[in-house]
Design an enzyme around this catalytic site. Sequence first.
Site, PDB file in Angstrom:
ATOM      1  N   ASP A  16      -6.093   2.447  -8.234  1.00 23.90           N
ATOM      2  CA  ASP A  16      -5.396   1.235  -7.832  1.00 23.90           C
ATOM      3  C   ASP A  16      -5.506   1.132  -6.304  1.00 23.90           C
ATOM      4  OD1 ASP A  16      -3.639  -1.016  -7.935  1.00 23.90           O
ATOM      5  OD2 ASP A  16      -1.978   0.294  -7.393  1.00 23.90           O
ATOM      6  N   ASP A  18      -3.233  -1.128  -3.850  1.00 28.15           N
ATOM      7  CA  ASP A  18      -1.980  -1.231  -3.103  1.00 28.15           C
ATOM      8  C   ASP A  18      -1.041  -0.082  -3.456  1.00 28.15           C
ATOM      9  OD1 ASP A  18      -2.875  -3.740  -2.083  1.00 28.15           O
ATOM     10  OD2 ASP A  18      -2.235  -4.690  -3.942  1.00 28.15           O
ATOM     11  N   GLY A  63       1.712  -4.482  -9.469  1.00 26.37           N
ATOM     12  CA  GLY A  63       0.590  -4.176 -10.339  1.00 26.37           C
ATOM     13  C   GLY A  63       0.148  -5.304 -11.242  1.00 26.37           C
ATOM     14  N   ARG A  66      -1.092 -12.063 -10.171  1.00 25.44           N
ATOM     15  CA  ARG A  66      -0.150 -12.874  -9.395  1.00 25.44           C
ATOM     16  C   ARG A  66       0.699 -13.806 -10.266  1.00 25.44           C
ATOM     17  NH1 ARG A  66      -3.331 -16.342  -5.579  1.00 25.44           N
ATOM     18  NH2 ARG A  66      -4.155 -14.302  -4.980  1.00 25.44           N
ATOM     19  N   SER A 141      -5.229  -7.741  -7.349  1.00 27.18           N
ATOM     20  CA  SER A 141      -5.280  -8.615  -6.179  1.00 27.18           C
ATOM     21  C   SER A 141      -6.608  -9.351  -6.073  1.00 27.18           C
ATOM     22  CB  SER A 141      -5.064  -7.796  -4.904  1.00 27.18           C
ATOM     23  OG  SER A 141      -5.242  -8.610  -3.760  1.00 27.18           O
ATOM     24  N   ASN A 143      -7.437 -10.454  -3.261  1.00 23.37           N
ATOM     25  CA  ASN A 143      -7.806 -10.156  -1.870  1.00 23.37           C
ATOM     26  C   ASN A 143      -8.313  -8.727  -1.708  1.00 23.37           C
ATOM     27  OD1 ASN A 143      -6.705 -12.735  -1.089  1.00 23.37           O
ATOM     28  ND2 ASN A 143      -4.678 -11.808  -1.260  1.00 23.37           N
ATOM     29  N   ASP A 199       0.321   3.754  -8.695  1.00 27.99           N
ATOM     30  CA  ASP A 199       1.700   3.876  -8.224  1.00 27.99           C
ATOM     31  C   ASP A 199       2.628   2.944  -8.973  1.00 27.99           C
ATOM     32  OD1 ASP A 199       0.664   1.502  -7.011  1.00 27.99           O
ATOM     33  OD2 ASP A 199       2.335   1.567  -5.581  1.00 27.99           O
TER      34      ASP A 199
END
Length: 247
Positions: A16, A18, A63, A66, A141, A143, A199
């Site tokens: 992952d 972030d 996770g 969006r 994401s 991004n 996480d």
Amino acid sequence: MSEIGLPSGIRACLFDLDGVLTPTALVHAAAWKETFDGFLRHLEGPEFQPFDATTDYDEYVDGRPRADGVRTFLASRGIELPEGDEDDPPDHDTVHGLGNRKNIVVLEKIRQDGVKPYPGSVRYLEAVRAAGLRTAVVSSSANCRDVLVSAGIEHLLDVRIDGVVARERGLRGKPKPDTYLEAASDLGFGPGEAAVFEDALVGMDAGRAGRFGYVVGVDRTGQAEELRRHGADTVVSDLAELLGATA
């Protein structure tokens, strides 16, 4: 257990982004709080209940793709919005409009402050690759690539399955295992030969549902027990802790 803290049968590592490779989970949480608080204040007035950037973020947003984060959090408050379209302007009170509003906020924060990877994650990525394992980043994401480039770690990852790729390929987001399974497949391995590093609780659920060979929970926020309950085989506070680990 190898010197990189993984069972000997593991051939691929699926990370992952972030909160695992970069501290951008904190940036996303702050962007969601700014977005949701502005929306709730407008909807409910000055007595609104603010979005909690720790508990609400972990439970409803972290996770998830969006739009799923918007739906799940608002549902927890008994609020339902029209779906709208993916390209809705950020001032539209729709699921996609609110998600696009958040995306503008997070991009502004990333541009202002930049992104630096966790040093321990960089050390671990380098060690994994030196040991001959393949690597992928798996993120909801859209991004993701911008963050990897800003953090200077894109070259350490062989495959990227992010929000853009998931949409193009019609993959369901976490807690479904689709994106992780796709990453393993793109690397040429089955799930039993791959380790997942997450996480987020929904990421743990994805790792368990996909029957991956090993699932590492990364605890940056004091939720080690929750990560274990959701399927982590081991929990660390930093990936560097896995270096030299033995069973």
